[in-house]
Design a protein around this motif. Sequence first.
Motif, short mmCIF file in Angstrom:
data_model
loop_
_atom_site.label_atom_id
_atom_site.label_comp_id
_atom_site.label_asym_id
_atom_site.label_seq_id
_atom_site.Cartn_x
_atom_site.Cartn_y
_atom_site.Cartn_z
N ALA A 191 0.85 -1.20 0.00
CA ALA A 191 0.00 0.00 0.00
C ALA A 191 0.88 1.24 0.00
CB ALA A 191 -0.94 -0.01 1.19
N GLY A 214 0.76 1.00 -5.26
CA GLY A 214 -0.29 0.01 -4.96
C GLY A 214 -1.63 0.69 -4.71
N ARG A 250 8.54 14.63 -1.57
CA ARG A 250 8.60 14.02 -2.91
C ARG A 250 8.14 15.04 -3.95
NH1 ARG A 250 10.85 11.07 -0.07
NH2 ARG A 250 10.70 8.82 0.17
N CYS A 306 0.02 -6.96 7.36
CA CYS A 306 -0.21 -8.24 6.69
C CYS A 306 0.78 -8.36 5.53
CB CYS A 306 -1.66 -8.27 6.21
SG CYS A 306 -2.08 -9.73 5.24
N ASP A 342 8.43 0.50 -7.74
CA ASP A 342 9.79 0.12 -7.39
C ASP A 342 10.00 -1.39 -7.46
OD1 ASP A 342 10.34 2.77 -6.91
OD2 ASP A 342 11.03 2.49 -4.85
N GLY A 398 14.70 11.85 -8.51
CA GLY A 398 13.28 12.09 -8.20
C GLY A 398 12.34 11.49 -9.23
N ASN A 407 7.01 8.92 -9.60
CA ASN A 407 6.35 9.37 -10.83
C ASN A 407 6.26 8.24 -11.85
OD1 ASN A 407 5.86 12.31 -10.40
ND2 ASN A 407 8.04 12.26 -9.92
C1 LIG Z 1 15.06 10.09 -0.21
C2 LIG Z 1 14.14 9.75 -1.35
C3 LIG Z 1 13.61 10.77 -2.12
C4 LIG Z 1 12.77 10.46 -3.21
N1 LIG Z 1 12.27 11.48 -3.95
C5 LIG Z 1 11.47 11.19 -5.00
C6 LIG Z 1 10.88 12.24 -5.77
O1 LIG Z 1 11.09 13.42 -5.50
N2 LIG Z 1 10.10 11.90 -6.83
C7 LIG Z 1 9.86 10.59 -7.16
O2 LIG Z 1 9.17 10.33 -8.15
N3 LIG Z 1 10.38 9.58 -6.41
C8 LIG Z 1 11.16 9.85 -5.35
N4 LIG Z 1 11.65 8.84 -4.57
C9 LIG Z 1 11.30 7.45 -4.91
C10 LIG Z 1 9.90 7.10 -4.39
O3 LIG Z 1 9.77 7.34 -3.01
C11 LIG Z 1 9.64 5.63 -4.69
O4 LIG Z 1 9.95 5.35 -6.03
C12 LIG Z 1 8.17 5.31 -4.43
O5 LIG Z 1 7.87 5.42 -3.05
C13 LIG Z 1 7.86 3.90 -4.93
O6 LIG Z 1 6.52 3.61 -4.64
P1 LIG Z 1 6.04 2.10 -4.56
O7 LIG Z 1 4.61 2.16 -4.13
O8 LIG Z 1 6.41 1.39 -5.80
O9 LIG Z 1 6.95 1.43 -3.44
P2 LIG Z 1 7.09 1.81 -1.89
O10 LIG Z 1 6.83 3.25 -1.66
O11 LIG Z 1 8.38 1.22 -1.47
O12 LIG Z 1 5.88 1.02 -1.22
C14 LIG Z 1 5.93 -0.39 -1.13
C15 LIG Z 1 4.99 -0.83 -0.03
O13 LIG Z 1 5.00 -2.26 0.02
C16 LIG Z 1 5.07 -2.68 1.36
N5 LIG Z 1 5.65 -4.02 1.37
C17 LIG Z 1 6.95 -4.38 1.19
N6 LIG Z 1 7.08 -5.71 1.26
C18 LIG Z 1 5.84 -6.22 1.45
C19 LIG Z 1 5.32 -7.53 1.60
N7 LIG Z 1 6.13 -8.61 1.56
N8 LIG Z 1 4.00 -7.69 1.79
C20 LIG Z 1 3.18 -6.61 1.84
N9 LIG Z 1 3.61 -5.33 1.74
C21 LIG Z 1 4.94 -5.14 1.53
C22 LIG Z 1 5.93 -1.61 2.04
O14 LIG Z 1 5.70 -1.58 3.43
C23 LIG Z 1 5.43 -0.34 1.35
O15 LIG Z 1 4.33 0.24 2.00
C24 LIG Z 1 12.48 9.11 -3.49
C25 LIG Z 1 12.99 8.09 -2.68
C26 LIG Z 1 13.82 8.39 -1.63
C27 LIG Z 1 14.37 7.28 -0.78
#
Ligand SMILES: Cc1cc2nc3c(=O)[nH]c(=O)nc-3n(C[C@H](O)[C@H](O)[C@H](O)COP(=O)(O)OP(=O)(O)OC[C@H]3O[C@@H](n4cnc5c(N)ncnc54)[C@H](O)[C@@H]3O)c2cc1C
Length: 349
Positions: free
Chosen positions: A10, A14, A49, A152, A302, A312, A316
């Motif tokens: 989430a 997600g 972000r 979970c 990710d 950054g 996006n």
């Molecule tokens: C310092 C920093 C600055 C950033 N700045 C930017 C920016 O300015 N612009 C930009 O576009 N991006 C930026 N990013 C990148 C951005 O934060 C990530 O790319 C983004 O959060 C990815 O979203 P996501 O939902 O794919 O993954 P995540 O945000 O990693 O979310 C994944 C979720 O899955 C959950 N999870 C993990 N494993 C499991 C499991 N086995 N079962 C159930 N749940 C699980 C986690 O708890 C989490 O809630 C930055 C990142 C960092 C570290």
Amino acid sequence: MLYDVVIAGAGPVGLFLSCELAQAGCSVRVLEQAESAESPLKRLPLGLRGLNAPTLEALDRRGLLDAVAAAQVLKPDKGTPPPGTAHWLAQPRPLGGHFAGIPFALDNVDSGRWNWRVPTPVGTQMAIELQALEAVLTERALGLGVHIDRGCAVQAVQVEEAQVAVQTTTHGTVHGRWLVGCDGARSTVRKQSGFSFEGTDPEFTGHSLLIELEDPSMLTPGRQYTAHGMCNFNPPGVLALADFDGGAGHRTALDLPSAQALLRRVSGRNATITALHLATTWTDAARQASAYRNGRVLLAGDAAHMHSPLGGQGLNLGIGDAMNLGWKLAAVVRGDAGEALLDSYQAER
Ligand SMILES: Cc1cc2nc3c(=O)[nH]c(=O)nc-3n(C[C@H](O)[C@H](O)[C@H](O)COP(=O)(O)OP(=O)(O)OC[C@H]3O[C@@H](n4cnc5c(N)ncnc54)[C@H](O)[C@@H]3O)c2cc1C
């Protein structure tokens, strides 16, 4: 119950995907390992972000932009950004962002010359807290009937003929016709489902720190490159340090003495840290799943691609994944399209 789609994670991707699917009539269950939606790493200042034009357009098309804009860090009519937010927000001549660390001024950007862009009232950038963005998306998802389980974690994935069995830590086995891994860079879904994740190993370690300095004027605000790395200082106490000499890939957050030594080595300044409130690490590892779909399992955000946060891009790109995948997967679930449509997701992304 057999859900149309189970989503692992989430995070922003997600949650956005769950809204896309639920809006198109799918039953959706999101499994999130974290107990709480709140974290100091998702709040200001380290949770800042930047959203780009395609993300703002996606939010606008879904009627979410006003709610996100209400939570943005620097509203156009409010001159002073909150303390500790990115230095570029506080510049007299606002910066439009940066490309690979090369900054450019906002008034040098003429978005009217982006002739590939459909005319839109939406701006080109916005700074937001990750936690605030997730809160807006969670509210929308719950309103659309998405079932979200927190605390979970997905542990194992078993693909069966017409469904996927997802073993969890707290809710036994959850069944979905499709599973999408939005569970971040260390994705369990990706590892469990036979995807390879190829790319380059990290070359340096980055540290984001929330500190107090004895004398903040010892450091130059903004991003400075030095002989030993990169020091990005946002007064009074937000620091990003890239350590080019210390090896790469370790994930141990710094304690105060190590942060002190690293700051002095990277910045070349004799600055003294008097308190360390928050520390986290990141690297420049760059990897991408060689496929975004393996049968009934797909990846987004990710989980599908990771790279240095310095550009950054990750959030996006992930919202773009969800925009692309959502309507296609919903059309397949409803029987309006064949599964071949899903292969265009990987090709287009
Ligand atoms: C310092 C920093 C600055 C950033 N700045 C930017 C920016 O300015 N612009 C930009 O576009 N991006 C930026 N990013 C990148 C951005 O934060 C990530 O790319 C983004 O959060 C990815 O979203 P996501 O939902 O794919 O993954 P995540 O945000 O990693 O979310 C994944 C979720 O899955 C959950 N999870 C993990 N494993 C499991 C499991 N086995 N079962 C159930 N749940 C699980 C986690 O708890 C989490 O809630 C930055 C990142 C960092 C570290």
